[in-house]
Motif scaffolding. Structure first.
Motif, PDB file in Angstrom:
ATOM      1  N   GLU A 132       0.829  -1.208   0.000  1.00 22.10           N
ATOM      2  CA  GLU A 132       0.000   0.000   0.000  1.00 22.10           C
ATOM      3  C   GLU A 132       0.863   1.257   0.000  1.00 22.10           C
ATOM      4  O   GLU A 132       0.567   2.225  -0.724  1.00 22.10           O
ATOM      5  CB  GLU A 132      -0.927  -0.005   1.217  1.00 22.10           C
ATOM      6  CG  GLU A 132      -2.084  -0.997   1.101  1.00 22.10           C
ATOM      7  CD  GLU A 132      -2.937  -1.061   2.357  1.00 22.10           C
ATOM      8  OE1 GLU A 132      -4.102  -1.482   2.270  1.00 22.10           O
ATOM      9  OE2 GLU A 132      -2.417  -0.713   3.449  1.00 22.10           O
ATOM     10  N   ASN A 133       1.917   1.257   0.801  1.00 18.09           N
ATOM     11  CA  ASN A 133       2.819   2.410   0.836  1.00 18.09           C
ATOM     12  C   ASN A 133       3.543   2.578  -0.500  1.00 18.09           C
ATOM     13  O   ASN A 133       3.713   3.705  -0.998  1.00 18.09           O
ATOM     14  CB  ASN A 133       3.838   2.247   1.957  1.00 18.09           C
ATOM     15  CG  ASN A 133       3.205   2.359   3.343  1.00 18.09           C
ATOM     16  OD1 ASN A 133       2.121   2.922   3.495  1.00 18.09           O
ATOM     17  ND2 ASN A 133       3.864   1.805   4.347  1.00 18.09           N
ATOM     18  N   HIS A 191       2.089   5.945  -7.387  1.00 18.52           N
ATOM     19  CA  HIS A 191       0.976   6.738  -7.923  1.00 18.52           C
ATOM     20  C   HIS A 191       1.341   8.219  -7.968  1.00 18.52           C
ATOM     21  O   HIS A 191       1.061   8.922  -8.958  1.00 18.52           O
ATOM     22  CB  HIS A 191      -0.272   6.527  -7.073  1.00 18.52           C
ATOM     23  CG  HIS A 191      -1.486   7.223  -7.603  1.00 18.52           C
ATOM     24  ND1 HIS A 191      -1.896   8.461  -7.148  1.00 18.52           N
ATOM     25  CD2 HIS A 191      -2.372   6.877  -8.566  1.00 18.52           C
ATOM     26  CE1 HIS A 191      -2.983   8.831  -7.804  1.00 18.52           C
ATOM     27  NE2 HIS A 191      -3.289   7.889  -8.662  1.00 18.52           N
ATOM     28  N   SER A 192       1.988   8.702  -6.920  1.00 14.19           N
ATOM     29  CA  SER A 192       2.400  10.106  -6.871  1.00 14.19           C
ATOM     30  C   SER A 192       3.390  10.424  -7.991  1.00 14.19           C
ATOM     31  O   SER A 192       3.268  11.449  -8.676  1.00 14.19           O
ATOM     32  CB  SER A 192       3.035  10.404  -5.511  1.00 14.19           C
ATOM     33  OG  SER A 192       3.594  11.703  -5.482  1.00 14.19           O
ATOM     34  N   TYR A 213       2.385   1.611  -3.361  1.00 16.45           N
ATOM     35  CA  TYR A 213       1.364   2.079  -4.316  1.00 16.45           C
ATOM     36  C   TYR A 213       1.227   3.599  -4.247  1.00 16.45           C
ATOM     37  O   TYR A 213       1.187   4.279  -5.283  1.00 16.45           O
ATOM     38  CB  TYR A 213       0.017   1.427  -4.003  1.00 16.45           C
ATOM     39  CG  TYR A 213      -1.085   1.852  -4.954  1.00 16.45           C
ATOM     40  CD1 TYR A 213      -1.337   1.132  -6.120  1.00 16.45           C
ATOM     41  CD2 TYR A 213      -1.865   2.980  -4.698  1.00 16.45           C
ATOM     42  CE1 TYR A 213      -2.331   1.526  -7.010  1.00 16.45           C
ATOM     43  CE2 TYR A 213      -2.853   3.383  -5.576  1.00 16.45           C
ATOM     44  CZ  TYR A 213      -3.089   2.657  -6.730  1.00 16.45           C
ATOM     45  OH  TYR A 213      -4.066   3.062  -7.605  1.00 16.45           O
ATOM     46  N   ASN A 214       1.142   4.138  -3.055  1.00 21.53           N
ATOM     47  CA  ASN A 214       0.975   5.586  -2.895  1.00 21.53           C
ATOM     48  C   ASN A 214       2.159   6.347  -3.490  1.00 21.53           C
ATOM     49  O   ASN A 214       1.983   7.391  -4.136  1.00 21.53           O
ATOM     50  CB  ASN A 214       0.817   5.934  -1.414  1.00 21.53           C
ATOM     51  CG  ASN A 214      -0.490   5.434  -0.831  1.00 21.53           C
ATOM     52  OD1 ASN A 214      -1.484   5.274  -1.547  1.00 21.53           O
ATOM     53  ND2 ASN A 214      -0.516   5.166   0.463  1.00 21.53           N
TER      54      ASN A 214
END
Length: 335
Positions: free
Chosen positions: A46-47, A53-54, A49-50
């Protein structure tokens, strides 16, 4: 001089490649996050992914500011998060450990082909953050007992210099080969380790691909990885060096497709490029001729396999075209 010069062709090309990779990784993270049972693994993904994505948004903004078309890359149409698990037992973190390794190499190389300050800064930040997540994936796998460690060796007590050109020999089957040095073991071990993960990945692709053509192509990739693992393991075992045997990364019996055939083919293409680069280094730093010859042959096989994959992608309209230089002759003739 303008405050911010236009993107060079090299910068445009590397940003295009970066966006392709970023959007592919995002789609695969979406699936693996949805399927994750282990809380620690899920948090890492999840981290990651963030962060990815950024950076994908920053990359898209660079295209927009230059008046360039934003690449299509990979979208929600390329992933189905609702299908059963295709992989288990730590494969998700094994896979993203390898993806972050690929990313570190790509972004470091991209820095050397960029000069505009904001582009260089983007790749420097990407390199640093991807290094962080590579280490997180590595330490997770070590804690879970899923990462095969390279063999230990007695520490040298003195410095030695090569005294005879026989140090380079190895091709003659009738002559004794010297023992592998630690540099050669490192590259052989790495080649086996990455091929094991690649074989697990492509096995899942083979049994879940939408089209028969892609499934057959994946099966060929499985056999290619097996042959590399067997051949490189034999070199280690000849010197009584244990070959890596990862304890995780199983493929389930599911045949439901989580990824589009387009994404599957691009992912395989990316792994082939990574393999070619890794084998090139292995060849360059292996002084025993039989080891260098083996990695050279494997490069030829990987290149031919990648070329076949490119043809499949073109026939099916899955290969997005990188930005092209001006067709100068066509422009002049048209005028």
């Amino acid at each position: 001089m303008p405050d911010k010069p236009s993107l060079t062709s090299s910068e445009l090309g590397t940003l295009w490649l970066t966006y392709q990779q970023e959007t592919m990784v995002l789609r695969m993270l979406e699936y693996f996050i949805k399927q994750a049972d282990d809380k620690e693994a899920k948090t890492i993904m999840e981290n990651l992914y963030n962060v990815v994505h950024s950076f994908s948004e920053k990359t898209a903004i660079l295209f927009q500011e230059e008046g360039a078309a934003v690449p299509v890359g990979f979208t929600s149409q390329d992933v189905n998060t609702g299908v059963p698990k295709l992989y288990e037992n730590g494969f998700d973190i094994m896979f993203f450990r390898l993806m972050t390794e690929i990313g570190m190499g790509m972004h470091t190389l991209n820095i050397t082909m960029s000069s505009r300050e904001d582009v260089v800064s983007l790749y420097k930040d990407l390199t640093a953050i991807i290094q962080k997540y590579y280490n997180e994936c590595t330490q997770y796998l070590i804690r879970k007992g899923m990462l095969a460690r390279p063999p230990y060796v007695s520490m040298p007590q003195s410095v030695e210099f090569v005294k005879d050109v026989k140090y380079l020999s190895g091709l003659n089957p009738f002559n004794d080969k010297r023992t592998l040095n630690t540099v050669e073991v490192a590259h052989i071990f790495h080649a086996i380790e990455t091929n094991v993960t690649g074989m697990q990945m492509i096995t899942g692709f083979a049994q879940s691909a939408h089209s028969t053509e892609v499934s057959k192509y994946c099966k060929r990739g499985m056999e290619l990885s097996k042959s590399f693992i067997t051949e490189f393991s034999a070199i280690l075992l000849k010197d009584s060096v244990q070959a890596p045997t990862p304890a995780g990364g199983n493929v389930t019996r599911s045949t439901a497709a989580p990824f589009s055939d387009k994404l599957i083919m691009y992912c395989i293409s990316l792994f082939c490029s990574f393999s070619l680069g890794g084998n090139s280094l292995g060849t360059a730093f292996s002084l025993r001729t039989d080891v260098a010859a083996k990695t050279t042959v494997s490069m030829k096989d990987v290149f031919e396999y990648a070329q076949e994959g490119a043809k499949i992608m073109i026939r099916n309209g899955w290969m997005e075209e990188p930005p092209q230089m001006e067709e100068r002759k066509h422009i002049i003739d048209k005028n």
